[in-house]
Scaffold this motif. Structure first.
Motif, short mmCIF file in Angstrom:
data_model
loop_
_atom_site.label_atom_id
_atom_site.label_comp_id
_atom_site.label_asym_id
_atom_site.label_seq_id
_atom_site.Cartn_x
_atom_site.Cartn_y
_atom_site.Cartn_z
N THR A 198 0.78 -1.24 0.04
CA THR A 198 -0.04 -0.07 0.07
C THR A 198 0.81 1.23 -0.15
OG1 THR A 198 -1.69 -1.16 0.85
CG2 THR A 198 -1.89 1.22 1.21
N TRP A 199 1.99 1.34 0.72
CA TRP A 199 2.69 2.51 0.95
C TRP A 199 4.26 2.00 0.17
CZ3 TRP A 199 -0.50 1.46 5.02
CH2 TRP A 199 -1.24 2.48 5.40
N LYS A 200 4.13 2.15 -0.79
CA LYS A 200 5.19 1.68 -1.96
C LYS A 200 6.49 2.57 -1.41
CE LYS A 200 2.57 -0.28 -5.51
NZ LYS A 200 2.31 -0.57 -6.79
N GLU A 201 6.26 3.89 -1.23
CA GLU A 201 7.38 4.69 -1.05
C GLU A 201 8.23 4.34 0.38
OE1 GLU A 201 3.70 6.49 1.30
OE2 GLU A 201 4.13 5.46 -0.65
N LEU A 202 7.37 3.65 1.13
CA LEU A 202 8.23 3.09 2.36
C LEU A 202 9.14 1.97 2.16
CD1 LEU A 202 5.48 3.45 5.02
CD2 LEU A 202 7.18 5.00 4.62
N ARG A 203 9.27 1.57 0.90
CA ARG A 203 10.18 0.32 0.74
C ARG A 203 11.48 0.87 1.08
NH1 ARG A 203 7.13 -2.61 -4.32
NH2 ARG A 203 5.25 -3.10 -3.43
N GLY A 204 11.82 2.09 0.90
CA GLY A 204 13.11 2.56 0.88
C GLY A 204 13.29 3.30 2.46
N ALA A 205 12.34 2.87 3.44
CA ALA A 205 12.50 3.33 4.60
C ALA A 205 13.96 2.96 5.45
CB ALA A 205 11.33 3.10 5.34
N GLU A 206 14.27 3.96 6.25
CA GLU A 206 15.66 3.67 6.94
C GLU A 206 15.18 3.14 8.17
OE1 GLU A 206 18.53 3.45 5.60
OE2 GLU A 206 17.98 4.02 3.63
N SER A 207 14.13 3.18 8.73
CA SER A 207 13.76 2.98 10.24
C SER A 207 12.38 2.56 10.11
CB SER A 207 13.98 4.23 11.17
OG SER A 207 13.11 4.97 10.89
N TRP A 208 11.93 1.73 11.28
CA TRP A 208 10.60 1.56 11.48
C TRP A 208 9.72 2.52 12.03
CZ3 TRP A 208 8.46 -2.71 9.81
CH2 TRP A 208 9.09 -3.96 9.63
N GLU A 209 10.50 3.38 12.83
CA GLU A 209 9.90 4.79 13.31
C GLU A 209 9.18 5.57 11.88
OE1 GLU A 209 12.40 3.51 16.43
OE2 GLU A 209 12.81 3.86 14.32
N GLU A 210 10.24 5.48 10.92
CA GLU A 210 9.60 6.39 9.62
C GLU A 210 8.13 5.62 8.89
OE1 GLU A 210 11.10 7.08 5.29
OE2 GLU A 210 12.47 6.60 6.57
N VAL A 211 8.23 4.36 9.12
CA VAL A 211 7.01 3.51 8.80
C VAL A 211 5.87 3.72 9.62
CG1 VAL A 211 6.27 1.26 8.25
CG2 VAL A 211 8.55 1.71 7.88
N GLU A 212 6.29 3.59 10.98
CA GLU A 212 5.19 3.93 11.91
C GLU A 212 4.35 5.10 11.99
OE1 GLU A 212 5.26 5.45 16.57
OE2 GLU A 212 6.97 4.08 15.81
N LEU A 213 5.18 6.00 11.67
CA LEU A 213 4.70 7.48 11.70
C LEU A 213 3.60 7.82 10.47
CD1 LEU A 213 7.16 9.67 13.43
CD2 LEU A 213 5.03 8.65 14.60
N GLN A 214 4.23 7.18 9.26
CA GLN A 214 3.37 7.25 7.94
C GLN A 214 2.13 6.42 8.28
OE1 GLN A 214 4.21 9.08 5.21
NE2 GLN A 214 2.43 8.45 4.24
N VAL A 215 2.30 5.28 8.71
CA VAL A 215 1.17 4.20 8.61
C VAL A 215 0.24 4.75 9.82
CG1 VAL A 215 0.40 2.15 8.63
CG2 VAL A 215 2.35 2.70 7.50
N TRP A 216 0.61 4.87 10.95
CA TRP A 216 -0.16 5.15 12.24
C TRP A 216 -0.03 6.37 12.94
CZ3 TRP A 216 -3.97 1.48 12.11
CH2 TRP A 216 -3.35 0.18 11.75
N GLY A 217 0.37 7.16 12.27
CA GLY A 217 0.61 8.76 12.88
C GLY A 217 -0.65 9.42 13.34
N GLU A 218 -1.72 9.15 12.42
CA GLU A 218 -2.77 9.70 13.00
C GLU A 218 -3.54 9.13 14.10
OE1 GLU A 218 -6.12 12.13 12.81
OE2 GLU A 218 -4.89 12.12 11.29
N LEU A 219 -3.22 8.23 14.70
CA LEU A 219 -3.44 7.66 16.07
C LEU A 219 -3.09 8.53 17.10
CD1 LEU A 219 -3.19 3.71 15.78
CD2 LEU A 219 -5.23 5.12 16.07
N ASN A 220 -1.91 9.24 16.70
CA ASN A 220 -1.35 10.14 18.18
C ASN A 220 -2.08 11.37 18.20
OD1 ASN A 220 0.98 8.11 18.06
ND2 ASN A 220 2.10 8.99 16.76
#
Length: 961
Positions: A933-955
């Motif tokens: 779904t988030w193809k742009e995250l395949r180049g992510a360097e950290s799980w924090e980057e993935v976390e905030l992109q996918v689930w940031g709205e929960l915060n």
């Protein structure tokens, strides 16, 4: 790399012994294999050790392999693979550009490296020939093609592409100006991409043994204009995968490659057939009939899930090193394909392709009436038949031969596979049929290439293990469709092709035991005096893990997932849940299908019987099978959610001794549930036509229903039940788990203790588990997963003190666990009974409202955040606006923040961190869907980057404590 060779003289001395020390006893190919496992820094260091290591560590094929294993995503070739790798290491430019003249050494001789160097620089002028022995046909009719070639043998066809624009425009010079900045996928086994102009630059500079080539199945998305340049030839337009639309497996590829590139020996995926049209350059083809494994090729068949892997030399290496070893009668069918020609490759045929010069081609795989049953057979669980389809009887062992004899209808005395010679084995699977023009060779044997060959589906089906079931057996990862997608495909074909139902039914029986499940359905309908399903309803439907039949007024679900014991717990939990709904009069019950009946179908001593069961007490048939729940988990619903969670807990902690593994009962148990059919359509069918307002309403609806679900009372556990359970099972720290926190945190409810222990177990070897899953998960993230997850999972519970007691600051509730787009029903707003009414222009009303949530077979109790994972990834497709709309209607607290979680940098205070941890540890491969779904995250360097992109709205969600 330069190596000095002195003509007509022997080296002064052999450097090998002095340069390699004890490694001198290891063959060069093994040394190269070892070096291939090292990092670029280690290779640079090792090159300084000795002259031999200098030569080995500076070899270009080695650096190509090291580079391609390191990179994931876009790559730009820098003139050599060593320079390209150093560039990826982010070294200063002065270090990369500095390149002194390579050292030269006498006394060096390596036939292995020399052959590899020769393959990197060889020319292919002598590799083509005018004729070959693949038939060429001009202006062939559809009737002639289907009669003489389809599913029978390869053929080269002229004239199919004469009117294509691609015939004139698909050249390097024409494509670079238009698509130079377009990114294309490189090869099928790599995760590498290049812009087209970078790839053309690479082709001009490279001297690789097996050059990279564009092999892009998504070119229609990245360069849609290319799709307008060709049309599927009329004789190939029957394709049963068309009914899947966007969900169909990969089927078309743009193929561009320089001389020496190509495809090594393989059989096309899923036993599909293929056509390949060449627009530019020349290709050399070699083909063998089904079951004939080429020399130098090894087929591996996984005994657990049937996965097929093939070890094959590169196409160039095969022609240089293996082809000359073949006797004339064992040589493959061969031809040189010229621009404008289309080659047809039938289902199951081995083929190998070598580009003789820069080539541009388009190829498509398809399923039609001739190969449909073979494609279905290939999807069936098990491994025996899959190996035979590719490697013939050579793939069988003695155990497999016993399966064949069980499945043989007759003539067992005449079929002793184990006694067959190699020659007889090949002949048996090839099943040659002599043409009227077939001739004998001088030695009296038939030339196999003068005969037609075709698969015999009845013969191959004998190798299928009938005891394995589509719904309960491991699913082969290289199948053309997902396990659940297969049922959707067959169901659509069944409804849309009434004239071909005999063929579709046979395929469905091969792939998912449709005959067995229909027989079970008939017994259930008869017992409850329900009408037998109509012709349209003979196949199970849906994307779930259990057989589901949808009739006019009712739906029958047969529980099969996980085996008999798991199925009993699934139905028992679902029935307990329905009872709870009625007791508290929850509004959720208005949005769940009414239950009409439930029971257990059991096969004993060759006959079927049915016992009605409402989930209460323990039926006699279950006692006979020794499926007794743990003591102390409640008497009203003995197989309810308390027993289920302990059952799951036991499997998670001791997977090698799973509860079902020890079940020696000869009784087959199939629990079932009958519900009233909902009117309308599932969200899957409406997703692409719903207006945005309706989708927002759906998000609000889900918030309301999950709020009702998570507010339901749930059965609580007792400490004595857990301690008795663990004592009986012998769990202790010796099992590899630290259980000390049980006594230290005595105030924590039992259910949360089980929850934390399960997460601790799942964290073990998390990197290994993720590596085996979807290839879309970046390797860099897999390596960082363990460090990202909590060292102490108790911190996920947001524990706080109140009146001297420790309490968990998260809600524990019933959870659906499977809120996905095929489990949501919607009704037409302007229609009676939910049936769409025609509009004034002849269309169908497009305004819909959500009405029902389906399929509670995965019910459990746990952290309510878990219900957000499938919903956000599958229903919302990652849209944060929809997640925000859901939260507005949900209005329940997801977590109580403790004073220790007040700082912004404290990860345990972020709901997004909790959700991301559950994604990583999820039983299903949700990360594969996430990175899809988030193809742009395949180049992510950290799980924090993935976390905030996918689930940031929960915060941003405070909830309503």
């Amino acid at each position: 790399m330069e190596i000095l060779h002195q003509s007509h003289t022997f080296p002064i001395r052999d450097r090998r012994a002095d340069s390699l020390g004890d490694f001198k006893y290891i063959p060069d190919e093994i040394i190269c294999t070892i070096l291939d496992c090292l990092t670029p820094l280690d290779l640079a260091r090792l090159a300084c050790v000795s002259s031999f290591m200098y030569i080995f560590c500076n070899e270009e094929p080695l650096w190509m392999s090291v580079c391609l294993k390191k990179v994931s995503g876009h790559i730009q070739y820098k003139g050599s693979w060593q320079k390209t790798t150093l560039h990826l290491e982010n070294l200063p430019n002065e270090y990369i550009e500095f390149c002194r003249k390579p050292l030269q050494f006498d006394g060096f001789s390596s036939p292995f490296l020399y052959r590899r160097l020769y393959r990197c620089h060889t020319t292919l002028d002598g590799f083509s020939f005018d004729d070959g022995n693949v038939e060429r046909k001009n202006d062939i009719s559809a009737e002639q093609f289907h009669r003489e070639y389809d599913g029978i043998k390869p053929v080269l066809l002229n004239g199919l592409a004469d009117t294509w624009p691609a015939r004139k425009t698909w050249t390097i010079d024409h494509l670079v100006p238009k698509y130079g900045d377009t990114t294309f996928k490189i090869s099928s086994s790599l995760k590498v991409s290049m812009t087209f102009k970078d790839y053309v630059s690479y082709m001009k500079q490279q001297h690789d043994e097996d050059p990279l080539y564009i092999f892009d199945d998504k070119f229609g998305e990245s360069a849609p204009g290319l799709l307008k340049d060709y049309t599927v030839p009329q004789i190939f337009q029957e394709d049963f995968f068309d009914v899947l639309d966007k969900n169909r497996p990969s089927f078309r590829w743009l193929v561009i490659g320089p001389a020496r590139s190509g495809a090594s020996w393989h059989v096309d995926p899923g036993l599909t057939s293929a056509w390949n049209t060449l627009l530019c350059g020349r290709k050399r083809w070699a083909l063998y009939p089904p079951g004939t494994v080429p020399l130098g090729v090894t087929v591996h068949v996984d005994d657990d899930d049937g996965d097929i892997s093939v070890d094959s030399p590169s196409s160039l290496q095969w022609w240089l090193d293996f082809y000359p070893l073949l006797a004339d009668e064992n040589k493959p069918i061969e031809c040189t394909q010229l621009p404008g020609e289309t080659i047809f490759v039938p289902s199951g045929w081995w083929h190998c392709v070598l580009n003789l010069e820069t080539t541009i081609a388009v190829t498509q795989n398809f399923v039609n009436s001739r190969n449909f049953e073979f494609v279905c057979l290939d999807m069936a669980p098990g491994y025996c038949h899959r190996g035979v389809c590719r490697a013939g009887l050579l793939a069988l062992d003695e155990d497999s031969l016993e399966i064949v004899e069980k499945n043989m209808p007759c003539e067992k005395e005449n079929f002793r596979c184990i006694d067959l010679t190699m020659k007889e084995t090949k002949a048996r699977i090839l099943r040659p049929q002599q043409n009227e023009n077939g001739k004998e060779n001088a030695n009296g044997s038939y030339n196999v290439w003068e005969h037609d060959f075709s698969y015999d589906i009845n013969y191959l089906a004998m190798f299928r293990n009938r005891e394995l079931d589509h719904f309960t057996s491991p699913w082969c990862p290289d199948n053309s469709l997902r396990q659940r997608g297969l049922r959707e495909w067959l169901s659509r074909l069944w409804v849309g092709n009434p004239g071909k139902r005999e063929m579709i039914w046979k395929g469905a029986c091969l792939a998912l035991n449709a005959d067995k499940w229909l027989d079970c359905l008939g017994k259930i309908c008869f017992f409850h005096s329900l009408p037998f399903p109509s012709e349209n309803a003979k196949l199970p439907v849906g994307m779930g893990s259990n057989p589901v039949y949808v009739m006019d007024e009712y739906v029958v679900k047969i529980f099969a997932e996980g085996g008999p014991q798991s199925s009993i717990f699934d139905l028992g939990t679902e029935l307990e849940f329905y009872s709870t709904l009625s007791e508290v009069n929850s509004p959720l019950k208005n949005h769940i299908p009414n239950v009409l009946a439930s029971g257990i179908l059991h096969l004993e001593n060759g006959s079927y019987n049915i016992d009605s069961w409402d989930g209460k007490k323990v039926p006699d048939v279950i006692r006979k099978c020794n499926l007794i729940p743990e003591k102390g988990t409640g008497d009203v619903f003995p197989f309810g959610v308390q027993s289920k969670i302990l059952f799951t807990y036991r499997k998670d902690l001791s997977p090698e001794n799973g509860p079902d593994d020890s079940d020696e009962s000869t009784i087959v148990l199939l629990p079932y549930l009958i519900t009233k059919r909902c009117k309308g359509k599932i969200f899957t069918e409406l997703r692409d036509v719903l207006p945005w307002e309706d989708v927002l309403n759906l998000a609000s609806f889900l918030g309301e229903q999950l709020r009702s679900l998570h507010m339901l009372p749930y059965p609580s556990f007792s400490n004595s039940a857990l301690s008795d359970f663990e004592q009986n099972r012998g769990f202790s720290s010796a099992n590899g788990m630290d259980m000390e926190f049980v006594s230290n945190e005595s105030d924590i409810p039992v259910e949360w203790k089980i929850f934390v222990r399960t997460l601790m177990e799942k964290k073990k070897n998390v990197s290994g588990r993720l590596s085996k899953r979807s290839g879309s998960i970046p390797k860099t993230l897999i390596e960082k997963a363990e460090a990202y997850l909590p060292d102490d999972f108790l911190k996920l519970l947001s524990i706080y003190e109140e009146n001297g007691m420790k309490k968990v600051g998260k809600p524990w509730s019933w959870i659906h666990r499977d809120i996905m787009d095929d489990n949501i029903y919607m009704e037409c707003k302007s229609c009676s009974h939910g049936i769409p009414a025609p509009t004034s222009n002849g269309g169908v009303a497009k305004s819909w409202r959500p009405t029902y949530i389906l399929d509670f077979s995965n019910l459990a109790v746990g952290d309510s955040i878990n219900d957000l994972i499938p919903m956000h990834l599958d229903v919302f497709r990652g849209n944060s606006d929809l997640l925000k709309q859901f939260l507005k209607s949900y209005k329940l607290s997801l977590m109580r923040k403790t004073p220790q979680q007040g700082s912004d940098d404290d990860k345990y205070g972020r709901l997004s961190y909790h959700a991301m941890c559950f994604c990583i540890l999820h039983d299903e491969n949700v990360l594969g869907g996430l990175f899809k779904t988030w193809k742009e995250l395949r180049g992510a360097e950290s799980w924090e980057e993935v976390e905030l992109q996918v689930w940031g709205e929960l915060n941003n969600y405070e909830g309503f404590p």
